[in-house]
Enzyme design. Structure first.
Site, short mmCIF file in Angstrom:
data_model
loop_
_atom_site.label_atom_id
_atom_site.label_comp_id
_atom_site.label_asym_id
_atom_site.label_seq_id
_atom_site.Cartn_x
_atom_site.Cartn_y
_atom_site.Cartn_z
N GLY A 164 0.88 -1.36 -0.11
CA GLY A 164 0.19 0.03 0.04
C GLY A 164 0.85 1.18 0.12
N GLY A 165 2.13 1.10 -0.27
CA GLY A 165 3.13 2.44 -0.50
C GLY A 165 3.52 2.74 0.91
N LEU A 203 11.81 2.35 -11.94
CA LEU A 203 11.27 2.13 -13.44
C LEU A 203 10.40 3.65 -13.52
CD1 LEU A 203 10.16 -1.40 -14.07
CD2 LEU A 203 12.24 -0.52 -14.43
N HIS A 208 1.40 -1.39 -14.62
CA HIS A 208 1.22 -2.62 -13.68
C HIS A 208 0.62 -3.68 -14.36
CE1 HIS A 208 0.11 -3.36 -9.18
NE2 HIS A 208 -0.03 -4.50 -9.90
N HIS A 235 -0.74 4.37 -5.02
CA HIS A 235 -0.45 2.90 -5.06
C HIS A 235 -1.75 2.22 -4.70
CE1 HIS A 235 3.83 3.66 -5.16
NE2 HIS A 235 3.52 4.31 -4.16
N GLU A 275 2.45 -10.11 -9.47
CA GLU A 275 2.23 -8.71 -9.90
C GLU A 275 3.63 -8.18 -10.49
OE1 GLU A 275 0.40 -5.78 -7.78
OE2 GLU A 275 -1.38 -7.16 -6.78
N GLU A 287 5.64 -8.11 -6.72
CA GLU A 287 5.40 -8.91 -5.76
C GLU A 287 4.38 -10.11 -6.04
OE1 GLU A 287 3.56 -6.59 -2.70
OE2 GLU A 287 1.87 -5.90 -4.20
N ARG A 291 -3.63 -14.67 -2.37
CA ARG A 291 -5.26 -14.45 -2.18
C ARG A 291 -6.07 -14.25 -3.46
NH1 ARG A 291 -5.57 -9.19 -2.52
NH2 ARG A 291 -3.93 -7.92 -1.72
N VAL A 294 -9.12 -7.96 -5.14
CA VAL A 294 -10.27 -7.46 -5.40
C VAL A 294 -10.85 -7.34 -6.67
CG1 VAL A 294 -11.30 -4.93 -5.40
CG2 VAL A 294 -9.64 -5.75 -3.54
#
Length: 457
Positions: A164-165, A203, A208, A235, A275, A287, A291, A294
């Protein structure tokens, strides 16, 4: 086959799991905090158990209370949804010790991929390309400076246990690294109880791209294509789509086969997401989320698969029953995350939903627990609905999304729908060239290119 599932979550994802279980003939148990007693997911479950007051540590993060609820209701499995305890290895081990199935990866995979440093090491071992950076955690500023000099600036410092940044700092030069390295360690310590940080080459303008994986307990794995999740603010994803329109066929084929092979080497079980950052034709591991995501519905729409059902089947010990060759994409899907926030300031807007109306029609899906008269609590994430649209072409899907957004009614609260309507009009979104930095820059520049209402008249 699993007979009763306790859902260790709330909101629309709890409803999503309940619906999948009902189709499979599986009973459900909803746990909830005191402020969620009137929530839709509580009403729709076969059974419900109040496990504590509103604060998450006393309810949705309370491992002992959740396991007690599973025990007294004779649930033989727990679905963690996303967030909360969905990637908590200790929770999965506690369930195992009580003879309760965790609908997710093994504790070992949760632990390995939950640590960003270990996850990067694992990615190298299983053949996923990674961003140049430190070999592990950096303990001192001197180590950080030496590492940065090896592959040049800009660099980004990240928390090993982060997300989450938080604990993430971009350093354009050595002066910035000297200033921000200790700040990153402090933020990581405060946010995650772990001050370890690592470094990567930064980068400049990437996409993403993430890949949806599914594996069984017998070493089989498939990849249900990719999603483009580059429309982000701080993020946090705002709009997602599948497939990624920017990828060429050979790029897509390469990364799908690379990730599928890696998951088989890892013997990964259950749903997960790899990701990646994508820039100038190159993919780089960022990463793994161990799970459900969303944004999983866009993959479901394009591939005609129920990912929650597949999670439950795999957790029950069934084989996938299909190979990568059987996985076929069809059409395009877009998801808009509808948050109860002011679309200009992004301040949370909880409160009473006086009137609620969801859009409908061909190719329109809404995942939400909203209803007229529901009061959105202040204690949790601001997402109140997900709009998912599907169409044969991306152009038609964008048009369908715009139409569906215009039909939403959330009387009594503010939402980010006006912002999403504006995003859909922008050239960078329409042609698919937006990067992870585009939205924040567009907002900071005052939304250039936006046709104001007064200009249309």
């Amino acid at each position: 086959m699993i007979k009763k599932v306790l859902i260790a979550n709330r909101g629309e994802i709890a409803l999503r799991v309940i619906r999948a279980c009902r189709e499979m003939g599986i009973k459900t148990v909803a746990i909830h905090s005191t402020v969620d007693s009137e929530a839709m997911f509580v009403k729709m479950a076969d059974e419900s158990v109040c496990i504590g007051p509103a604060p998450s540590p006393q309810s949705y993060l309370n491992k002992s209370a959740i396991i007690s609820a599973a025990t007294i209701t004779n649930a033989d499995a727990v679905h963690p949804g996303y967030g909360f305890l969905s990637e908590n290895a200790e929770f999965a081990e506690m369930l195992e010790a009580h003879g309760i199935e965790f609908i997710g990866p093994s504790p070992d995979h949760l632990r390995r991929m939950g640590d960003k440093v270990e996850a990067k090491r694992t990615a190298v071992e299983i053949g996923i390309p990674v961003i140049p950076g430190s070999d592990g955690a950096l303990d001192t500023l001197e180590e950080a400076i030496e590492t940065a000099r090896k592959f040049g600036y800009p660099v980004i410092v990240k928390a090993a246990s982060g997300g989450g940044g938080r604990g993430m700092k971009i350093c354009p030069d050595e002066k910035a690294l000297i200033e921000l390295f200790p700040v990153a360690k402090l933020e990581a310590k405060n946010a995650f109880g772990d001050d370890r940080v690592y470094m990567e080459k930064y980068l400049t303008n990437p996409k993403h791209i993430e890949l949806q994986v599914m594996g069984d307990k017998y070493g089989n794995a498939v990849v249900f294509g990719e999603r483009d999740c580059s429309v982000q603010r701080r993020h946090q994803k705002v709009i997602e789509e599948a497939p990624a329109s920017i990828l060429k066929d050979d790029e897509r084929k390469y990364i799908i086969e690379t990730v599928r092979t890696a998951m088989e080497k890892m013997k990964y079980r259950g749903a997960g997401t790899i990701e990646l950052l994508f820039e100038e034709g190159q993919f780089y591991f960022m990463e793994m989320n161990t799970r459900l995501q969303v944004e999983h519905p866009v993959t479901e729409q394009v591939y005609g698969v129920d990912l929650v059902r597949e999670q439950i089947r795999v957790a029950s010990g069934e084989k996938l029953g299909y190979t990568q060759a059987d996985v076929k994409a069809n059409g395009y899907a877009i998801e808009c995350r509808i948050n109860a926030e002011d679309p200009e300031t992004f301040m949370p807007s909880p409160g009473l939903v006086k009137h609620y109306h969801a859009p409908g029609g061909l190719g329109v899906r809404v995942d939400s627990g909203m209803y007229s008269g529901y009061r959105i609590p202040t204690n949790y994430d601001s997402m109140v609905a997900k709009l998912i649209t599907f169409a044969p072409t991306r152009e038609k899907c964008i048009a369908r999304t715009a139409q569906a957004l215009s039909e939403f009614v959330f009387d009594g609260i503010k939402t980010v729908i006006p912002l999403q309507q504006e995003i859909l009009q922008q050239k960078e979104f329409i042609d698919g060239t937006y990067s992870i930095k585009w939205l924040e820059k567009w907002l900071a520049d005052g939304k250039p290119g936006l046709k104001k209402e007064e200009e249309k008249k």
